[in-house]
Design a protein around this motif. Structure first.
Motif, PDB file in Angstrom:
ATOM      1  N   VAL A  14       0.846  -1.200   0.000  1.00 28.20           N
ATOM      2  CA  VAL A  14       0.000   0.000   0.000  1.00 28.20           C
ATOM      3  C   VAL A  14       0.880   1.248   0.000  1.00 28.20           C
ATOM      4  O   VAL A  14       0.661   2.187  -0.783  1.00 28.20           O
ATOM      5  CB  VAL A  14      -0.939   0.007   1.224  1.00 28.20           C
ATOM      6  N   LYS A  15       1.893   1.273   0.851  1.00 32.35           N
ATOM      7  CA  LYS A  15       2.784   2.420   0.939  1.00 32.35           C
ATOM      8  C   LYS A  15       3.546   2.621  -0.364  1.00 32.35           C
ATOM      9  O   LYS A  15       3.734   3.760  -0.830  1.00 32.35           O
ATOM     10  CB  LYS A  15       3.753   2.243   2.111  1.00 32.35           C
ATOM     11  N   ALA A  16       3.989   1.528  -0.971  1.00 31.04           N
ATOM     12  CA  ALA A  16       4.710   1.627  -2.244  1.00 31.04           C
ATOM     13  C   ALA A  16       3.801   2.172  -3.336  1.00 31.04           C
ATOM     14  O   ALA A  16       4.211   3.020  -4.141  1.00 31.04           O
ATOM     15  CB  ALA A  16       5.257   0.257  -2.639  1.00 31.04           C
ATOM     16  N   PHE A  17       2.560   1.729  -3.355  1.00 29.17           N
ATOM     17  CA  PHE A  17       1.607   2.203  -4.365  1.00 29.17           C
ATOM     18  C   PHE A  17       1.334   3.691  -4.205  1.00 29.17           C
ATOM     19  O   PHE A  17       1.366   4.454  -5.189  1.00 29.17           O
ATOM     20  CB  PHE A  17       0.306   1.415  -4.252  1.00 29.17           C
ATOM     21  N   LEU A  18       1.097   4.143  -2.966  1.00 27.65           N
ATOM     22  CA  LEU A  18       0.773   5.551  -2.741  1.00 27.65           C
ATOM     23  C   LEU A  18       1.998   6.446  -2.875  1.00 27.65           C
ATOM     24  O   LEU A  18       1.862   7.669  -2.973  1.00 27.65           O
ATOM     25  CB  LEU A  18       0.136   5.727  -1.360  1.00 27.65           C
ATOM     26  N   SER A  19       3.193   5.863  -2.908  1.00 25.24           N
ATOM     27  CA  SER A  19       4.421   6.628  -3.129  1.00 25.24           C
ATOM     28  C   SER A  19       4.614   6.982  -4.590  1.00 25.24           C
ATOM     29  O   SER A  19       5.498   7.779  -4.929  1.00 25.24           O
ATOM     30  CB  SER A  19       5.641   5.833  -2.637  1.00 25.24           C
ATOM     31  N   TYR A  29       4.915  14.603  -3.233  1.00 22.72           N
ATOM     32  CA  TYR A  29       5.341  14.180  -1.905  1.00 22.72           C
ATOM     33  C   TYR A  29       4.290  13.272  -1.283  1.00 22.72           C
ATOM     34  O   TYR A  29       3.084  13.434  -1.508  1.00 22.72           O
ATOM     35  CB  TYR A  29       5.541  15.384  -0.974  1.00 22.72           C
ATOM     36  N   LEU A  30       4.765  12.329  -0.489  1.00 24.96           N
ATOM     37  CA  LEU A  30       3.897  11.479   0.316  1.00 24.96           C
ATOM     38  C   LEU A  30       4.424  11.476   1.743  1.00 24.96           C
ATOM     39  O   LEU A  30       5.631  11.355   1.972  1.00 24.96           O
ATOM     40  CB  LEU A  30       3.872  10.039  -0.206  1.00 24.96           C
ATOM     41  N   SER A  31       3.511  11.602   2.708  1.00 28.39           N
ATOM     42  CA  SER A  31       3.881  11.466   4.105  1.00 28.39           C
ATOM     43  C   SER A  31       2.792  10.651   4.799  1.00 28.39           C
ATOM     44  O   SER A  31       1.602  10.879   4.582  1.00 28.39           O
ATOM     45  CB  SER A  31       4.013  12.835   4.785  1.00 28.39           C
ATOM     46  N   ILE A  32       3.212   9.688   5.612  1.00 29.80           N
ATOM     47  CA  ILE A  32       2.263   8.887   6.382  1.00 29.80           C
ATOM     48  C   ILE A  32       2.168   9.533   7.757  1.00 29.80           C
ATOM     49  O   ILE A  32       3.046   9.361   8.603  1.00 29.80           O
ATOM     50  CB  ILE A  32       2.726   7.425   6.474  1.00 29.80           C
TER      51      ILE A  32
END
Length: 256
Positions: free
Chosen positions: A57-62, A130-133
């Motif tokens: 999921v994190k890789a996809f949203l990155s 940019y992506l931040s969790i």
């Protein structure tokens, strides 16, 4: 010859479409597989946080391409029904929060709260992405967001309910988007009579002080409404209220 070329082109398109559909299915299927085989231990939160599904999921949203998917498409892609998107546009920039409550539970201990809320912050202006969790498994449930220009970049202020407690205090956090995403020190120190306030500068909790021995039905929940036109944060609990107003640099207390 042309017929063969068209046939080859058609086959290539079909293969591409099938591959995309299979990729979508793989991620949603992984979620279903995880739910069907949830670990039997007390570390449900860490198990899920470190799972192969969450890594994907994190890789996809990155990937900036993920921003082309709307809320319904993200639900289908991730296999997550309880997913919401809060989105704002400022000039050429698009900012959004993807808020997901994953249906995980603790098989080893019943009647226990789970930190199952994940919030992904995405930003794109056509050049930068940019992506931040900002919530990597928490009790915070984002309800509203405002985005405005500050210090040559953007500032995002997020209002969330803290579902760990009853009555739920309200949490407000600020993030600066400028060559990346970082916490923004934007809340000035203040006191509000009759309120419990925890203020770190970039994040604050606010809740009305409760009367000892108050009946359950008399317990007041705190809300925060965003007045975007005047850039004010208005906190209310029953008949009590106070506000913070942005003065061009920080949010300052301005009473009721």
């Amino acid at each position: 010859m042309k017929t063969k070329i068209y046939a080859l082109m058609f086959c290539a398109l079909m293969l591409t479409a099938c591959a995309a559909a299979e990729k979508n299915a793989e991620l949603s299927d992984r979620w279903q597989e995880y739910k069907d085989n949830m670990p039997e231990d007390k570390n449900a939160e860490d198990d899920f946080r470190q799972s192969e599904y969450m890594e994907e999921v994190k890789a996809f949203l990155s990937d900036s391409e993920s921003m082309t998917l709307d809320e319904a498409q993200l639900k289908e892609k991730l296999g997550a029904d309880d997913l919401r998107v809060l989105e704002k546009t400022v000039g050429e920039a698009t900012f959004r929060l993807i808020c997901v409550d994953f249906d995980i539970f603790n098989n080893a201990v019943i009647e226990v709260q789970i930190k199952n809320k994940y919030t992904f912050m995405q930003y794109s202006d056509g050049t930068s992405f940019y992506l931040s969790i900002i919530d990597n498994g928490s009790y915070l449930y984002p309800e509203a967001v405002t985005v405005f220009e500050r210090n040559g970049g953007l500032c995002a202020v997020i209002v969330s309910e803290n579902t760990e407690y009853h009555p739920a205090p309200v949490n407000v956090r600020a993030w600066e988007i400028k060559n990346g995403i970082a916490e923004a020190d934007i809340f000035a120190d203040f006191n509000a009579e009759g309120w419990d306030i925890e203020n770190s500068g970039s994040s604050l909790y606010a809740g009305i002080k409760q009367t000892d021995g108050a009946a359950f039905e008399d317990i007041k929940r705190t809300f925060c409404n965003i007045d975007e036109e005047n850039n004010r944060l208005i906190f209310t609990a029953g008949d009590e209220s106070f506000a913070l107003t942005y003065d061009g640099s920080e949010y300052i207390y301005d009473g009721e």
